[in-house]
Write a protein that holds these residues in place. Structure first.
Motif, PDB file in Angstrom:
ATOM      1  N   VAL A  37      56.089  69.535  41.899  1.00 51.41           N
ATOM      2  CA  VAL A  37      56.625  70.983  42.355  1.00 51.41           C
ATOM      3  C   VAL A  37      56.636  71.926  41.155  1.00 51.41           C
ATOM      4  O   VAL A  37      56.174  73.326  41.780  1.00 51.41           O
ATOM      5  CB  VAL A  37      57.939  70.769  43.144  1.00 51.41           C
ATOM      6  N   ALA A  38      56.979  71.583  40.267  1.00 46.49           N
ATOM      7  CA  ALA A  38      57.055  72.476  39.001  1.00 46.49           C
ATOM      8  C   ALA A  38      55.583  72.837  38.795  1.00 46.49           C
ATOM      9  O   ALA A  38      55.368  74.180  38.558  1.00 46.49           O
ATOM     10  CB  ALA A  38      57.603  71.662  37.814  1.00 46.49           C
ATOM     11  N   LEU A  39      54.832  72.027  38.741  1.00 49.13           N
ATOM     12  CA  LEU A  39      53.276  72.303  38.347  1.00 49.13           C
ATOM     13  C   LEU A  39      52.751  73.429  39.496  1.00 49.13           C
ATOM     14  O   LEU A  39      51.837  74.372  39.242  1.00 49.13           O
ATOM     15  CB  LEU A  39      52.458  70.920  38.457  1.00 49.13           C
ATOM     16  N   ALA A  40      53.181  73.150  40.768  1.00 46.05           N
ATOM     17  CA  ALA A  40      52.520  73.835  42.083  1.00 46.05           C
ATOM     18  C   ALA A  40      53.119  75.411  41.978  1.00 46.05           C
ATOM     19  O   ALA A  40      52.301  76.242  42.033  1.00 46.05           O
ATOM     20  CB  ALA A  40      52.955  73.404  43.154  1.00 46.05           C
ATOM     21  N   ALA A  41      54.327  75.494  41.266  1.00 43.89           N
ATOM     22  CA  ALA A  41      55.274  76.733  41.109  1.00 43.89           C
ATOM     23  C   ALA A  41      54.426  77.573  40.118  1.00 43.89           C
ATOM     24  O   ALA A  41      54.526  78.774  40.168  1.00 43.89           O
ATOM     25  CB  ALA A  41      56.714  76.419  40.884  1.00 43.89           C
ATOM     26  N   MET A  42      54.005  76.885  39.123  1.00 45.84           N
ATOM     27  CA  MET A  42      53.320  77.624  38.005  1.00 45.84           C
ATOM     28  C   MET A  42      52.156  78.308  38.477  1.00 45.84           C
ATOM     29  O   MET A  42      51.806  79.206  37.898  1.00 45.84           O
ATOM     30  CB  MET A  42      53.002  76.518  36.879  1.00 45.84           C
ATOM     31  N   ARG A  43      51.568  77.806  39.424  1.00 43.07           N
ATOM     32  CA  ARG A  43      50.323  78.573  39.939  1.00 43.07           C
ATOM     33  C   ARG A  43      50.438  79.423  41.170  1.00 43.07           C
ATOM     34  O   ARG A  43      49.783  80.167  41.599  1.00 43.07           O
ATOM     35  CB  ARG A  43      49.507  77.239  40.562  1.00 43.07           C
ATOM     36  N   SER A  44      51.878  79.513  41.457  1.00 44.66           N
ATOM     37  CA  SER A  44      52.087  80.383  42.931  1.00 44.66           C
ATOM     38  C   SER A  44      52.188  81.828  42.486  1.00 44.66           C
ATOM     39  O   SER A  44      52.821  82.068  41.167  1.00 44.66           O
ATOM     40  CB  SER A  44      53.429  79.778  43.426  1.00 44.66           C
ATOM     41  N   ARG A  45      51.730  82.592  43.069  1.00 48.14           N
ATOM     42  CA  ARG A  45      51.954  83.964  42.925  1.00 48.14           C
ATOM     43  C   ARG A  45      53.134  84.645  43.663  1.00 48.14           C
ATOM     44  O   ARG A  45      53.538  85.537  43.542  1.00 48.14           O
ATOM     45  CB  ARG A  45      50.785  84.885  43.489  1.00 48.14           C
ATOM     46  N   ALA A  74      68.121  72.956  24.467  1.00 44.41           N
ATOM     47  CA  ALA A  74      67.925  72.051  25.621  1.00 44.41           C
ATOM     48  C   ALA A  74      68.267  72.889  26.811  1.00 44.41           C
ATOM     49  O   ALA A  74      68.084  72.490  27.915  1.00 44.41           O
ATOM     50  CB  ALA A  74      69.017  70.914  25.108  1.00 44.41           C
ATOM     51  N   GLY A  75      69.401  73.959  26.469  1.00 48.13           N
ATOM     52  CA  GLY A  75      69.929  74.689  27.748  1.00 48.13           C
ATOM     53  C   GLY A  75      68.650  75.513  28.513  1.00 48.13           C
ATOM     54  O   GLY A  75      68.462  75.524  29.581  1.00 48.13           O
ATOM     55  N   ALA A  76      67.909  76.090  27.481  1.00 49.65           N
ATOM     56  CA  ALA A  76      66.717  76.820  27.922  1.00 49.65           C
ATOM     57  C   ALA A  76      65.631  75.843  28.725  1.00 49.65           C
ATOM     58  O   ALA A  76      65.485  76.315  29.699  1.00 49.65           O
ATOM     59  CB  ALA A  76      65.961  77.472  26.718  1.00 49.65           C
ATOM     60  N   ALA A  77      65.340  74.852  28.110  1.00 49.60           N
ATOM     61  CA  ALA A  77      64.525  73.733  28.792  1.00 49.60           C
ATOM     62  C   ALA A  77      65.081  73.435  30.431  1.00 49.60           C
ATOM     63  O   ALA A  77      64.251  73.480  31.143  1.00 49.60           O
ATOM     64  CB  ALA A  77      64.189  72.623  27.979  1.00 49.60           C
ATOM     65  N   ALA A  78      66.295  72.858  30.223  1.00 52.45           N
ATOM     66  CA  ALA A  78      67.013  72.689  31.506  1.00 52.45           C
ATOM     67  C   ALA A  78      66.774  73.757  32.450  1.00 52.45           C
ATOM     68  O   ALA A  78      66.575  73.575  33.581  1.00 52.45           O
ATOM     69  CB  ALA A  78      68.450  72.103  31.438  1.00 52.45           C
ATOM     70  N   LEU A  79      67.132  75.145  32.003  1.00 47.76           N
ATOM     71  CA  LEU A  79      67.151  76.078  33.168  1.00 47.76           C
ATOM     72  C   LEU A  79      65.705  76.144  33.517  1.00 47.76           C
ATOM     73  O   LEU A  79      65.321  76.494  34.788  1.00 47.76           O
ATOM     74  CB  LEU A  79      67.655  77.321  32.585  1.00 47.76           C
ATOM     75  N   HIS A  80      64.736  76.372  32.682  1.00 47.11           N
ATOM     76  CA  HIS A  80      63.330  76.642  32.820  1.00 47.11           C
ATOM     77  C   HIS A  80      62.549  75.606  33.761  1.00 47.11           C
ATOM     78  O   HIS A  80      62.134  75.824  34.921  1.00 47.11           O
ATOM     79  CB  HIS A  80      62.402  76.670  31.766  1.00 47.11           C
ATOM     80  N   ASN A  81      63.141  74.349  33.404  1.00 48.59           N
ATOM     81  CA  ASN A  81      62.517  73.272  34.205  1.00 48.59           C
ATOM     82  C   ASN A  81      62.983  72.982  35.699  1.00 48.59           C
ATOM     83  O   ASN A  81      62.245  73.034  36.709  1.00 48.59           O
ATOM     84  CB  ASN A  81      62.658  72.102  33.474  1.00 48.59           C
ATOM     85  N   GLY A  82      64.427  73.463  35.600  1.00 51.29           N
ATOM     86  CA  GLY A  82      64.995  73.406  36.873  1.00 51.29           C
ATOM     87  C   GLY A  82      64.844  74.662  37.961  1.00 51.29           C
ATOM     88  O   GLY A  82      64.417  74.066  39.107  1.00 51.29           O
ATOM     89  N   LEU A  83      64.346  75.782  37.516  1.00 54.88           N
ATOM     90  CA  LEU A  83      63.811  76.834  38.118  1.00 54.88           C
ATOM     91  C   LEU A  83      62.507  76.339  38.554  1.00 54.88           C
ATOM     92  O   LEU A  83      62.182  76.920  39.900  1.00 54.88           O
ATOM     93  CB  LEU A  83      63.861  78.067  37.290  1.00 54.88           C
ATOM     94  N   LEU A  84      61.633  75.992  37.819  1.00 56.35           N
ATOM     95  CA  LEU A  84      60.372  75.567  38.373  1.00 56.35           C
ATOM     96  C   LEU A  84      60.358  74.647  39.335  1.00 56.35           C
ATOM     97  O   LEU A  84      59.571  74.721  40.595  1.00 56.35           O
ATOM     98  CB  LEU A  84      59.391  75.089  37.316  1.00 56.35           C
ATOM     99  N   MET A  85      61.146  73.615  39.052  1.00 57.47           N
ATOM    100  CA  MET A  85      61.114  72.418  40.122  1.00 57.47           C
ATOM    101  C   MET A  85      61.980  72.690  41.669  1.00 57.47           C
ATOM    102  O   MET A  85      61.640  72.039  42.634  1.00 57.47           O
ATOM    103  CB  MET A  85      62.087  71.156  39.697  1.00 57.47           C
ATOM    104  N   HIS A  86      62.629  73.748  41.553  1.00 52.03           N
ATOM    105  CA  HIS A  86      63.289  74.444  42.935  1.00 52.03           C
ATOM    106  C   HIS A  86      62.581  75.487  43.457  1.00 52.03           C
ATOM    107  O   HIS A  86      63.103  75.982  44.585  1.00 52.03           O
ATOM    108  CB  HIS A  86      64.596  74.341  42.599  1.00 52.03           C
ATOM    109  N   ALA A  87      61.510  76.220  42.691  1.00 50.97           N
ATOM    110  CA  ALA A  87      60.867  77.436  43.112  1.00 50.97           C
ATOM    111  C   ALA A  87      60.426  77.414  44.659  1.00 50.97           C
ATOM    112  O   ALA A  87      60.449  78.437  45.216  1.00 50.97           O
ATOM    113  CB  ALA A  87      59.974  77.770  41.976  1.00 50.97           C
ATOM    114  N   LEU A  88      59.792  76.380  44.834  1.00 49.68           N
ATOM    115  CA  LEU A  88      59.244  76.344  45.991  1.00 49.68           C
ATOM    116  C   LEU A  88      59.850  75.839  47.257  1.00 49.68           C
ATOM    117  O   LEU A  88      59.200  75.463  48.367  1.00 49.68           O
ATOM    118  CB  LEU A  88      57.568  75.669  46.148  1.00 49.68           C
TER     119      LEU A  88
END
Length: 95
Positions: A37-45, A74-88
């Protein structure tokens, strides 16, 4: 005892136990699902990419953020990765 203390005690007590095989398989499935999901979110417009959130935490650190070459805290990575994993919102569901 605070909830965080109880969770920490559980983790310390369980670290030498081997989890059941079914639990390991389920964890691997959830991890692969989240990364997909995170990889798909990175390509989403349709979504706002969370790359700008990393700047809020400053530079430096030793943690990885999906799709970024630079390491961060670690905090920035957790926020960034979590946002991408739940974006879609492709959360696992059970019928």
């Amino acid at each position: 005892m605070l909830l965080a203390e109880r969770l920490a005690r559980f983790a310390v007590d369980a670290r030498d136990e081997v989890p059941p095989f079914a639990a390991m398989v389920a964890a691997q499935d959830r991890l692969l699902d989240g990364l997909g999901v995170a990889l798909a979110a990175m390509r989403s417009r349709e979504i706002v990419h969370p790359h700008a959130t990393l700047a809020l935490f400053g530079e430096g650190g030793s943690s990885s953020a999906i799709g970024r070459r630079q390491t961060c805290s670690a905090g920035a990575a957790a926020l960034h990765n979590g946002l991408l994993m739940h974006a879609l919102e492709f959360d696992d569901t059970h019928v």
